[in-house]
Write a protein that holds these residues in place. Structure first.
Motif, PDB file in Angstrom:
ATOM      1  N   GLY A  14       0.829  -1.209   0.000  1.00  0.00           N
ATOM      2  CA  GLY A  14       0.000   0.000   0.000  1.00  0.00           C
ATOM      3  C   GLY A  14       0.859   1.253   0.000  1.00  0.00           C
ATOM      4  O   GLY A  14       0.440   2.309   0.494  1.00  0.00           O
ATOM      5  N   SER A  16       1.654   3.273  -2.262  1.00  0.00           N
ATOM      6  CA  SER A  16       1.233   4.396  -3.115  1.00  0.00           C
ATOM      7  C   SER A  16       0.045   5.146  -2.533  1.00  0.00           C
ATOM      8  O   SER A  16      -0.443   6.101  -3.143  1.00  0.00           O
ATOM      9  CB  SER A  16       0.868   3.860  -4.506  1.00  0.00           C
ATOM     10  N   GLY A  17      -0.436   4.749  -1.352  1.00  0.00           N
ATOM     11  CA  GLY A  17      -1.626   5.377  -0.780  1.00  0.00           C
ATOM     12  C   GLY A  17      -1.305   6.522   0.170  1.00  0.00           C
ATOM     13  O   GLY A  17      -0.153   6.976   0.259  1.00  0.00           O
ATOM     14  N   LEU A  18      -2.325   6.988   0.857  1.00  0.00           N
ATOM     15  CA  LEU A  18      -2.200   8.121   1.793  1.00  0.00           C
ATOM     16  C   LEU A  18      -1.089   7.894   2.820  1.00  0.00           C
ATOM     17  O   LEU A  18      -0.191   8.726   2.978  1.00  0.00           O
ATOM     18  CB  LEU A  18      -3.561   8.299   2.491  1.00  0.00           C
ATOM     19  N   VAL A  19      -1.125   6.766   3.507  1.00  0.00           N
ATOM     20  CA  VAL A  19      -0.148   6.514   4.574  1.00  0.00           C
ATOM     21  C   VAL A  19       1.196   6.102   3.972  1.00  0.00           C
ATOM     22  O   VAL A  19       2.256   6.535   4.449  1.00  0.00           O
ATOM     23  CB  VAL A  19      -0.670   5.428   5.547  1.00  0.00           C
ATOM     24  N   SER A  44      -0.546  -1.543  -6.110  1.00  0.00           N
ATOM     25  CA  SER A  44      -1.233  -2.735  -6.638  1.00  0.00           C
ATOM     26  C   SER A  44      -0.768  -3.065  -8.055  1.00  0.00           C
ATOM     27  O   SER A  44      -0.998  -4.164  -8.536  1.00  0.00           O
ATOM     28  CB  SER A  44      -2.743  -2.517  -6.615  1.00  0.00           C
ATOM     29  N   ALA A  47       1.838  -5.834  -7.681  1.00  0.00           N
ATOM     30  CA  ALA A  47       1.278  -7.131  -7.274  1.00  0.00           C
ATOM     31  C   ALA A  47      -0.128  -6.919  -6.744  1.00  0.00           C
ATOM     32  O   ALA A  47      -0.354  -6.029  -5.921  1.00  0.00           O
ATOM     33  CB  ALA A  47       2.138  -7.752  -6.173  1.00  0.00           C
ATOM     34  N   ASP A  48      -1.058  -7.746  -7.232  1.00  0.00           N
ATOM     35  CA  ASP A  48      -2.396  -7.750  -6.652  1.00  0.00           C
ATOM     36  C   ASP A  48      -2.348  -8.697  -5.458  1.00  0.00           C
ATOM     37  O   ASP A  48      -2.271  -9.925  -5.627  1.00  0.00           O
ATOM     38  CB  ASP A  48      -3.416  -8.222  -7.694  1.00  0.00           C
ATOM     39  N   LEU A  49      -2.379  -8.140  -4.273  1.00  0.00           N
ATOM     40  CA  LEU A  49      -2.164  -8.953  -3.069  1.00  0.00           C
ATOM     41  C   LEU A  49      -3.389  -9.794  -2.695  1.00  0.00           C
ATOM     42  O   LEU A  49      -3.331 -10.580  -1.748  1.00  0.00           O
ATOM     43  CB  LEU A  49      -1.739  -8.049  -1.895  1.00  0.00           C
ATOM     44  N   LEU A  70       0.063  -1.946   4.706  1.00  0.00           N
ATOM     45  CA  LEU A  70      -1.007  -0.947   4.636  1.00  0.00           C
ATOM     46  C   LEU A  70      -2.051  -1.300   3.582  1.00  0.00           C
ATOM     47  O   LEU A  70      -3.169  -0.776   3.623  1.00  0.00           O
ATOM     48  CB  LEU A  70      -0.413   0.423   4.266  1.00  0.00           C
ATOM     49  N   CYS A 113      -2.155  -2.699   9.681  1.00  0.00           N
ATOM     50  CA  CYS A 113      -2.919  -1.495  10.012  1.00  0.00           C
ATOM     51  C   CYS A 113      -4.394  -1.844  10.223  1.00  0.00           C
ATOM     52  O   CYS A 113      -5.072  -2.263   9.293  1.00  0.00           O
ATOM     53  CB  CYS A 113      -2.757  -0.521   8.852  1.00  0.00           C
ATOM     54  N   LEU A 114      -4.869  -1.680  11.437  1.00  0.00           N
ATOM     55  CA  LEU A 114      -6.303  -1.832  11.734  1.00  0.00           C
ATOM     56  C   LEU A 114      -6.921  -0.439  11.706  1.00  0.00           C
ATOM     57  O   LEU A 114      -6.386   0.464  11.082  1.00  0.00           O
ATOM     58  CB  LEU A 114      -6.488  -2.529  13.085  1.00  0.00           C
ATOM     59  N   TYR A 144     -15.540  -4.818   6.447  1.00  0.00           N
ATOM     60  CA  TYR A 144     -14.185  -4.290   6.674  1.00  0.00           C
ATOM     61  C   TYR A 144     -13.730  -4.599   8.106  1.00  0.00           C
ATOM     62  O   TYR A 144     -12.610  -5.042   8.349  1.00  0.00           O
ATOM     63  CB  TYR A 144     -14.247  -2.789   6.441  1.00  0.00           C
ATOM     64  N   LYS A 148     -10.535  -6.903   9.270  1.00  0.00           N
ATOM     65  CA  LYS A 148      -9.409  -6.299  10.003  1.00  0.00           C
ATOM     66  C   LYS A 148      -9.214  -6.982  11.357  1.00  0.00           C
ATOM     67  O   LYS A 148      -8.080  -7.186  11.794  1.00  0.00           O
ATOM     68  CB  LYS A 148      -9.656  -4.800  10.211  1.00  0.00           C
ATOM     69  N   ILE A 174      -7.520   9.187   9.320  1.00  0.00           N
ATOM     70  CA  ILE A 174      -6.244   9.722   8.823  1.00  0.00           C
ATOM     71  C   ILE A 174      -6.543  10.705   7.689  1.00  0.00           C
ATOM     72  O   ILE A 174      -7.513  10.520   6.943  1.00  0.00           O
ATOM     73  CB  ILE A 174      -5.378   8.582   8.245  1.00  0.00           C
ATOM     74  N   ARG A 321      -6.199  11.792  -6.488  1.00  0.00           N
ATOM     75  CA  ARG A 321      -7.265  10.774  -6.580  1.00  0.00           C
ATOM     76  C   ARG A 321      -8.564  11.424  -6.184  1.00  0.00           C
ATOM     77  O   ARG A 321      -8.696  11.982  -5.106  1.00  0.00           O
ATOM     78  CB  ARG A 321      -6.999   9.633  -5.601  1.00  0.00           C
TER      79      ARG A 321
HETATM   80  P1  NDP Z   1      -5.282   4.302   0.436  1.00  0.00           P
HETATM   81  O1  NDP Z   1      -6.622   3.983  -0.141  1.00  0.00           O
HETATM   82  O2  NDP Z   1      -4.761   5.676   0.311  1.00  0.00           O
HETATM   83  O3  NDP Z   1      -4.216   3.312  -0.207  1.00  0.00           O
HETATM   84  C1  NDP Z   1      -4.489   1.949  -0.323  1.00  0.00           C
HETATM   85  C2  NDP Z   1      -3.236   1.271  -0.789  1.00  0.00           C
HETATM   86  O4  NDP Z   1      -3.494  -0.142  -0.882  1.00  0.00           O
HETATM   87  C3  NDP Z   1      -2.780   1.739  -2.177  1.00  0.00           C
HETATM   88  O5  NDP Z   1      -1.374   1.762  -2.204  1.00  0.00           O
HETATM   89  C4  NDP Z   1      -3.314   0.645  -3.088  1.00  0.00           C
HETATM   90  O6  NDP Z   1      -2.565   0.492  -4.267  1.00  0.00           O
HETATM   91  C5  NDP Z   1      -3.125  -0.570  -2.184  1.00  0.00           C
HETATM   92  N1  NDP Z   1      -3.985  -1.681  -2.563  1.00  0.00           N
HETATM   93  C6  NDP Z   1      -5.339  -1.715  -2.597  1.00  0.00           C
HETATM   94  N2  NDP Z   1      -5.777  -2.904  -3.048  1.00  0.00           N
HETATM   95  C7  NDP Z   1      -4.654  -3.641  -3.311  1.00  0.00           C
HETATM   96  C8  NDP Z   1      -4.437  -4.935  -3.823  1.00  0.00           C
HETATM   97  N3  NDP Z   1      -5.452  -5.744  -4.151  1.00  0.00           N
HETATM   98  N4  NDP Z   1      -3.161  -5.356  -3.987  1.00  0.00           N
HETATM   99  C9  NDP Z   1      -2.130  -4.545  -3.674  1.00  0.00           C
HETATM  100  N5  NDP Z   1      -2.262  -3.319  -3.166  1.00  0.00           N
HETATM  101  C10 NDP Z   1      -3.521  -2.861  -3.001  1.00  0.00           C
HETATM  102  O7  NDP Z   1      -5.309   3.801   1.943  1.00  0.00           O
HETATM  103  P2  NDP Z   1      -4.715   4.520   3.250  1.00  0.00           P
HETATM  104  O8  NDP Z   1      -3.312   4.892   3.029  1.00  0.00           O
HETATM  105  O9  NDP Z   1      -5.721   5.530   3.677  1.00  0.00           O
HETATM  106  O10 NDP Z   1      -4.807   3.335   4.303  1.00  0.00           O
HETATM  107  C11 NDP Z   1      -3.657   2.624   4.743  1.00  0.00           C
HETATM  108  C12 NDP Z   1      -4.088   1.640   5.821  1.00  0.00           C
HETATM  109  O11 NDP Z   1      -4.652   2.365   6.911  1.00  0.00           O
HETATM  110  C13 NDP Z   1      -5.174   0.660   5.365  1.00  0.00           C
HETATM  111  O12 NDP Z   1      -4.865  -0.623   5.876  1.00  0.00           O
HETATM  112  C14 NDP Z   1      -6.445   1.201   5.980  1.00  0.00           C
HETATM  113  O13 NDP Z   1      -7.373   0.162   6.227  1.00  0.00           O
HETATM  114  C15 NDP Z   1      -5.919   1.818   7.256  1.00  0.00           C
HETATM  115  N6  NDP Z   1      -6.727   2.927   7.806  1.00  0.00           N
HETATM  116  C16 NDP Z   1      -7.043   4.022   7.040  1.00  0.00           C
HETATM  117  C17 NDP Z   1      -7.749   5.069   7.593  1.00  0.00           C
HETATM  118  C18 NDP Z   1      -8.045   6.324   6.834  1.00  0.00           C
HETATM  119  O14 NDP Z   1      -8.696   7.231   7.409  1.00  0.00           O
HETATM  120  N7  NDP Z   1      -7.609   6.476   5.584  1.00  0.00           N
HETATM  121  C19 NDP Z   1      -8.217   5.023   9.007  1.00  0.00           C
HETATM  122  C20 NDP Z   1      -7.762   3.870   9.722  1.00  0.00           C
HETATM  123  C21 NDP Z   1      -7.062   2.859   9.138  1.00  0.00           C
HETATM  124  P3  NDP Z   1      -2.917   1.386  -5.606  1.00  0.00           P
HETATM  125  O15 NDP Z   1      -2.434   2.769  -5.325  1.00  0.00           O
HETATM  126  O16 NDP Z   1      -2.166   0.735  -6.687  1.00  0.00           O
HETATM  127  O17 NDP Z   1      -4.411   1.305  -5.759  1.00  0.00           O
END
Ligand code: NDP
Length: 322
Positions: A14, A16-19, A44, A47-49, A70, A113-114, A144, A148, A174, A321
């Motif tokens: 994860g 590439s996401g927010l965290v 993703s 790799a599709d996890l 994440l 991450c929960l 969800y 978790k 977050i 996004r």
């Molecule tokens: P984002 O939605 O910003 O990012 C999700 C990440 O997961 C991306 O990097 C995405 O890749 C990757 N991902 C999703 N599906 C797959 C898959 N099938 N295979 C591989 N990678 C995948 O999430 P956050 O950063 O917000 O969240 C991080 C963690 O924190 C998560 O576990 C979430 O449950 C937890 N969390 C988040 C909160 C929030 O307020 N945002 C609050 C509490 C917990 P790609 O970019 O390629 O799509």
């Protein structure tokens, strides 16, 4: 040799996401990485996890010694209401693949991450780390939440059966740069950032969904990133740890809307659509455990973090996004 530290190859799922982006900023741009540490950030696309073979292949490629896990299907209240089954199935299979493959590849530590939204709906407040399994979660997001919760079950069982020190963090809401700013599917704060941006641009009213009285604690992604890195290096318990600002910093959705309105200097009308769901009224979490470990950790002031997030969104509107 005494004092010698083993090289650490950290895989961030994860990434590439927010965290994930915030951790990348902390370790790569703010000098948070230590000598001998290598950090790999996955999206993703690599790799599709949810797929066990792809998960194995990416572990073969990178051979991580440590993981911050994440990757998840993530979204706001309204996406949960529509897609509970997908949240359950995707998160369950991602977590099973990552945790099982980590064990098979002899990964020393996994920090998953929960979320505080997985706690029982009917509970006493403040919520603490001992209460995760005490009753059913809120009906809006039980797919969800149960997926978790199983991470915690896995971690405890994996420690008992194999002695693995796999653990989890529990953040509250977050926010920050690189969030998902989708109005329909995003979390409340980034969705409000997007709506306010558009209302200002188009000269329309800002429509806030719900009555605005729901209470939440918010953590800036960069603060959470620093804490995740600390957990990876220093926190030795299997039991999860809540990563949050204090209970006294809980605020209403109306407070959040006002902070975003201030950050954008939006002067138009703000309306509350009370026909829309508010979700759980509150989920006040205690950060007492975190404070026992890190009494002096300083959180970024909320208004400064909101301003940075709004500025990032405005400056990156075409690529954000949404
Ligand atoms: P984002 O939605 O910003 O990012 C999700 C990440 O997961 C991306 O990097 C995405 O890749 C990757 N991902 C999703 N599906 C797959 C898959 N099938 N295979 C591989 N990678 C995948 O999430 P956050 O950063 O917000 O969240 C991080 C963690 O924190 C998560 O576990 C979430 O449950 C937890 N969390 C988040 C909160 C929030 O307020 N945002 C609050 C509490 C917990 P790609 O970019 O390629 O799509």
């Amino acid at each position: 040799m005494e004092g010698e530290t083993k090289p650490m190859r950290v895989l961030v799922t994860g990434g590439s996401g927010l965290v994930g982006k915030a951790i990348e900023r902390v370790v790569k741009q703010e000098g948070g990485a230590r000598e001998g540490e290598e950090w790999i950030f996955l999206s993703s696309k690599e790799a599709d996890l949810t797929n066990a073979a792809e998960t194995r292949a990416i572990f073969e490629k990178h051979r991580p010694t440590h993981i911050i896990h994440l990757a998840a299907k993530v979204g706001g209240l309204f996406l949960h209401l529509r897609e509970n089954l997908d949240f359950w199935k995707k998160n369950l299979s991602i977590n099973e693949n990552v945790l099982q493959t980590a064990h098979e590849f002899d990964v020393a530590k996994v920090v998953s991450c929960l979320s505080t939204c997985i706690f029982p709906d009917k509970t006493t407040y403040p919520i603490d780390e001992t209460m995760i399994h005490n009753g059913p979660p809120h009906e809006s997001n039980w797919g969800y939440a149960y997926a978790k919760r199983m991470v915690d079950v896995h971690n405890r069982a994996c420690f008992k059966q194999h002695g693995r020190r796999y653990t989890a963090v529990i953040p509250t809401n977050i926010f920050g740069p690189h969030d998902n700013f989708s109005i329909e599917d995003g979390h409340v704060l980034p969705a409000l950032v997007h709506k306010t941006y558009k209302a200002k641009r188009d000269g329309t009213a800002l429509e806030v969904w719900g009555c605005g009285q729901g209470l939440r604690q918010f953590i800036f992604s960069v603060d959470l990133a620093r804490l995740c890195v600390w957990v990876l290096r220093e926190y030795d318990e299997i039991e999860p740890i809540i990563l949050s600002v204090g209970e006294e910093e809980e605020m209403t959705i109306k407070d959040v809307a006002n902070a975003i309105v201030d950050a954008f200097e939006f002067t138009g009308p703000v309306n509350y659509d009370t026909s829309k769901s508010d979700g759980q009224l509150k989920k006040t979490a205690s950060n007492a455990k975190l404070r026992r470990y890190l009494p002096n950790f300083t959180f970024t002031p909320f208004h400064a973090a909101v301003k940075e997030t709004c500025d990032w969104f405005a400056n990156n509107y075409s690529v954000a996004r949404k």
